[in-house]
Design a protein around this motif. Structure first.
Motif, PDB file in Angstrom:
ATOM      1  N   GLY A   1       0.629  -1.339   0.000  1.00 25.12           N
ATOM      2  CA  GLY A   1       0.041   0.004   0.001  1.00 25.12           C
ATOM      3  C   GLY A   1       0.863   1.401  -0.142  1.00 25.12           C
ATOM      4  N   VAL A   2       1.944   1.095  -0.865  1.00 20.07           N
ATOM      5  CA  VAL A   2       2.852   2.379  -0.696  1.00 20.07           C
ATOM      6  C   VAL A   2       2.222   3.529  -1.648  1.00 20.07           C
ATOM      7  N   LYS A   3       2.322   4.917  -0.665  1.00 24.64           N
ATOM      8  CA  LYS A   3       1.887   5.976  -1.418  1.00 24.64           C
ATOM      9  C   LYS A   3       3.122   7.119  -0.906  1.00 24.64           C
ATOM     10  N   GLN A   4       3.133   8.037  -1.803  1.00 26.52           N
ATOM     11  CA  GLN A   4       4.324   9.128  -1.433  1.00 26.52           C
ATOM     12  C   GLN A   4       3.634  10.555  -1.094  1.00 26.52           C
ATOM     13  N   LYS A   5       3.776  11.114   0.128  1.00 32.45           N
ATOM     14  CA  LYS A   5       3.230  12.104   0.753  1.00 32.45           C
ATOM     15  C   LYS A   5       4.332  13.123   0.872  1.00 32.45           C
TER      16      LYS A   5
END
Length: 862
Positions: A15-19
């Motif tokens: 569930g990788v996301k970039q913030k």
């Protein structure tokens, strides 16, 4: 196998996301999506789960279990390995003759190496620069060019070669980006020849310094971001061309023309009404603007467009004061840590201001006269509050940072406090600075780093601050200096080898050292804070012993306190240290409450482990500070007195220094001034590797043994058990001398007896001594009963079984030593020291020579 990096754990993330700068994923421990926050900070990988609060240590352990590993790149031997780049730059004199060569080599890991060589007059090759080496590269090309040719000064020979390939004359210095360069006469002549000199520095702090080195040659500065909007940090002119940059952007760059009388008189109608003139006019200070505006209005009348010029000027001011969108401007400070969208604010090295329409003119409203910006948000995991890390620049090149509560920089009355840190803010600019900082925070929520923080040192679950990679200390107020003192210098081996013989020579030094280690065990074994007090005359080495204990954790000069403050300051420092020991010299200098003649109140407050409950101005309960410290003090006299309460006696271990603790104090101090802090970190790592159950079992075993050996109280033995346990653990991981661990029989001899601790027992012994010393004031039995003494006041009477003493007299005598009859009466009843009536009361009526008095009947143990 090295420390894990982001790329090492990426295959195991879900569930990788970039913030912004952080990677967000599912926590491998609790399984909560989007709650694992990951940030690669240089060589450090920071991990934290906002759901289960798992520490970085726990998360690293789990990723290694899943199979993540980091293979360190093979170290390159630069002497034998072939470089990936290897070429020469030839420095020539103006006549074209080669003077020396600069060799540039670069290896696969990015390592660079520069060397020089030349051929001397004898034809022998020398691997260095000649004594009269010129500074500037490309001098032969400069000699061939005309004075009207623009000369570009760039950073590095590679950039010069790139400029030449695109038809532009350029040079650089062989010294690199230095603030000051000592040019030779040949170099100076070459520079002075050209009428137009333009510096294009690299896009970094060194680039600004490089430009300053050429200031005496009246060079114009062309900043790369002005012609290359996407210029990266540290980008140079060679990168610009490699990215497709055009020569025309450099040669066609329009420099601002100085608004002189002759220039203004040359303007035509189109130029006079153009935005370029109005922009320059708006940027001037008020005095210069009035002068320039007068010349422009005169030129407008000459061209018969005075009315139109006035209308255009007013319209431009109105447009400038009304930004078209909230993200119109960005910060552009030299050397800024990041670039922030700042809305309507213009933020550059000249200050921070916005344009506001006031009548017919536009004025600059300043928020600050120096560069300042929010650099990070610190979110405290214990209080769920935020602080802001502000970056600001007081000098031309040096940026500073400090931390303030978000409420401080959001309030125009509180933000004045920033002035104490050297930030330019006053009552006139406070409100505007609040608005500017608020705009930066609101417009850059995705790009400003959010750092997990804590406001104190010590244990936070299973990790220890400041050694925890995933937590940052956000304290920037009271006690900042002592917090910064917790770091290391020198090696653990050097410290251990020097301190070990001292530890063997002095039992007291060994105990003080062990107590310094013991502090971080208190919360782990669920014990209570305690005081260790060294007392005695001067010259015994108490202060040096305290400094040695301080060197366990950090810089002794900064870490150790001098007790010239108040109890509130002490408690504030204890809360900041939290688990680390609080070490303070010269107890007698502390400012105690004038209502107390001893240290009982201070001892009880400190060893209670928590501050008093307090209310805010809004009548809400303030956060109550807590701590788990060991307190190590020195003084010239005991810290407890004969009349101290039992609770006070119980919480203090006192050591009277009758002999020299350390013989060569100056040598020891000189050593620990440059060797400190490594032992504490090693100790933390050692006990962190032990299960909590093991720590508690080891502690309880030692406490039971000391109880059996000493016959003292549980609290006294708990403090001594902590010292013994810490000494044993320190020996395991640092000193490694099993024969030198503290002997329990010696420690048991230090413990106070129950009689010493029991205040009721001490009060009874005291009053019996008073009665014995004043026996002549008591009536004795005669032939016809009890008779008063022949002379003096009568205190009571003495029988074979009991002593009847006037109640008023016993209360007065007890009060002289700080005791109270009411406070000890129940204990005396239980011990059989006082005789009661059938109704349980202690007052008796006594008669002497037909007179009566109220008496207390004490057991006669004389």
């Amino acid at each position: 196998m090295g420390k894990l990096m982001l790329e090492d754990i990426r295959p195991y993330l879900q569930g990788v996301k970039q913030k912004g700068a952080e990677t967000v994923a599912t926590c491998p421990l609790c399984g909560k999506p989007e709650h694992l926050y990951i940030k690669q900070d240089g060589e450090k990988l920071l991990l934290h789960c906002q759901k289960c609060n798992a520490s970085g240590t726990e998360l690293f352990k789990e990723f290694r279990r899943l199979g993540a590993k980091h293979e360190e790149p093979e170290q390159i031997n630069y002497k034998t390995a072939a470089p990936t780049e290897d070429y020469y730059h030839i420095y020539r004199l103006p006549n074209g003759k080669e003077q020396f060569r600069k060799r540039r080599r670069k290896w696969a890991d990015g390592h660079k190496q520069f060397t020089f060589e030349y051929t001397d007059a004898d034809g022998k090759k020398q691997y260095k620069m000649p004594a009269d080496a010129v500074i500037l590269y490309n001098l032969d090309k400069l000699a061939e060019a005309t004075p009207e040719t623009p000369l570009y000064v760039v950073e590095g020979e590679k950039c010069v070669d790139s400029m030449l390939q695109h038809g532009l004359l350029a040079t650089t210095s062989r010294t690199g980006a230095q603030k000051e360069i000592k040019f030779t006469a040949t170099d100076k002549a070459a520079l002075e020849k050209f009428k137009l000199k333009i510096i294009i520095p690299d896009n970094d702090e060194k680039g600004a310094a490089y430009a300053a080195a050429f200031k005496e040659y009246a060079c114009k500065i062309l900043a790369l971001p002005d012609i290359w909007k996407k210029c990266p940090k540290k980008g140079d002119i060679a990168d610009y061309f490699a990215a497709g940059g055009k020569v025309e952007a450099i040669t066609g760059y329009e420099w601002e023309q100085e608004l002189t009388q002759s220039y203004i008189d040359s303007l035509d109608v189109a130029a006079l009404l153009g935005s370029k003139i109005f922009k320059q006019l708006l940027m001037q200070n008020r005095t210069d603007r009035i002068k320039t505006l007068t010349m422009l209005e005169h030129r407008a009348r000459t061209l018969r467009i005075a009315r139109r010029f006035g209308q255009a000027w007013k319209a431009y001011q109105a447009d400038s004061a009304t930004p078209t969108n909230s993200k119109e401007h960005e910060t552009s400070f030299t050397g800024q840590p990041l670039t922030l969208a700042c809305g309507e604010w213009i933020a550059n090295d000249a200050g921070i201001y916005r344009l506001k329409q006031q009548g017919d003119i536009v004025k600059k409203e300043y928020a600050c006269y120096m560069p300042i910006m929010p650099a990070a948000v610190l979110r405290n995991i214990e209080t769920d509050t935020e602080k802001i890390l502000l970056a600001f620049r007081r000098t031309k090149s040096q940026w500073s940072k400090c931390i303030f509560p978000r409420s401080t920089i959001s309030n125009k009355n509180k933000i004045i406090e920033l002035a104490d840190r050297g930030i330019s803010v006053n009552s006139d600019t406070a409100a505007a600075l609040v608005t500017y900082l608020g705009a930066c925070l609101a417009n850059n929520a995705e790009s400003i780093d959010v750092i997990t923080s804590v406001g104190r040192l010590g244990w936070v679950d299973s990790v220890f601050v400041p050694y925890a990679e995933a937590l940052t200390l956000d304290n920037d107020g009271q006690g900042t200096e002592i917090a910064r003192a917790v770091h290391s210098k020198g090696t653990l081996q050097e410290w251990a080898e020097y301190i070990a013989p001292l530890r063997k020579q002095s039992l007291y030094l060994q105990i003080v050292l062990a107590a310094a280690f013991a502090s971080v065990l208190i919360s782990k074994v669920k014990a209570l804070p305690f005081v260790l007090h060294l007392w005695g005359g001067t010259g015994t080495g108490k202060t040096v012993a305290l400094k040695v204990a301080a060197s366990v954790w950090g810089n002794p000069e900064k870490y150790m306190l001098t007790l010239n403050g108040t109890t509130n300051a002490l408690m504030g420092t204890a809360a900041l240290l939290h688990d680390l020991p609080l070490l303070a010299d010269e107890l007698q200098t502390i400012k105690i409450d004038t209502n107390f003649q001893n240290y009982d109140k201070i001892i009880m407050q400190l060893t209670e482990g928590k501050d008093r409950a307090r209310l805010t101005q809004q009548s809400t309960l303030k956060e109550q500070k807590t701590w788990n410290n060991c307190f190590i003090f020195t003084g010239e006299e005991p810290i407890t007195q004969s009349n101290s309460g039992g609770g006070t006696k119980n919480r203090v271990i006192e050591l009277q220094c009758k002999e020299q603790i350390i013989s060569n104090g100056n040598a020891v101090v000189n050593f620990i001034d440059s060797h400190y802090g490594s032992a504490g970190r090693a100790f933390i790592e050692h006990i962190a590797s032990k299960p909590a159950e093991t720590l508690q079992q080891d502690f309880q075993t030692l406490q039971r043994a000391l109880l059996n050996l000493s016959g003292s109280s549980a609290k006294q033995c708990a403090a001594l058990a902590l010292i013994a346990l810490a000494d044993a653990y320190a020996d395991e991981c640092i000193f490694k001398d099993k024969l030198q661990v503290l002997d329990l029989k010696q420690l048991a001899g230090i413990a106070k007896s129950l009689a010493e601790i029991d205040s009721a027992e001490r009060a009874y012994c005291y009053i019996m001594n008073v009665i014995a010393a004043n026996a002549d004031y008591f009536a004795r039995r005669g032939k016809h009963g009890y008779y008063k003494p022949a002379a003096g006041a009568c205190w009571g009477k003495i029988t074979n079984n009991y002593i009847a003493i006037n109640r008023t007299r016993i209360e007065e005598e007890l009060a002289k030593q700080g005791y109270s009859l009411n406070s000890v009466a129940d204990a005396w009843k239980n011990k059989g020291y006082i005789m009661t009536r059938s109704d349980g009361r202690i007052n008796h009526t006594e008669r002497l020579d037909n007179g009566t008095f109220s008496a207390i009947h004490l057991k006669n143990t004389l």
